[in-house]
Design a protein around this motif. Sequence first.
Motif: not given
Length: 218
Positions: A119-137
């Motif tokens: 689950y930790v692996v899965s949610i980390s992958e999801a949050v990374r994509e969310e931040l990428r799409r937001e243009g976050s640093e």
Amino acid sequence: MTDDELIALLEVKDRNALVELENKYGAYCKSIANNILRNRQDTEECLNDVYLGVWNSIPPAKPDDLKMYVAGAARNAAIGLWRKKHAGKRGSGHILNTASMAGFFPGPLMATYYATKAYVVSISEAVREELRREGSEVTVSILCPGPVSTGFGKAANVDFHFEGFSRTPQKIASYALKKLPSFYIIPGIEIKAARFLSHILPASFSAKVIYNIQNNKN
């Protein structure tokens, strides 16, 4: 609905599983998340992440204690969201989530532990994509160590038979800091090899191997 019935729905991707999951554990997850986030809107957002994370991680995860698994999912999602919100306010930063090589494999005899790491692996992958799409640093990393010499085995009177592969917490932490902001942080060539094998070996074969490893513990 029993936990076994609910897991069965998740395994065949029956969307009624999401409704049953919320009915059975929604209030429980909300209490856990709210105790960490202290914000109603953030808690509601977190619950959506919990349900989606459980949906995405079962299968391959097959927890033997669904309540404990969902509780861990709620805690991890809430902590991840809290870190994301606070790092986002600063405009940059690193989120380092600690999983395990167990997150890449099925784990008979320790199914809940392995499932929570998946689950930790899965949610980390999801949050990374969310931040990428937001243009976050803000960056996200997952630390996936193998055996760590924490003294737990001695205290539990268990021999894990991994003395030659164990690393100290200090070495693991030092390695993780050096590797930031890499996404996957995997200490040791043997653990990297294990992750590679997790992609090419059938899950049924991996489960048999891990069963034998767990069963041989004293």
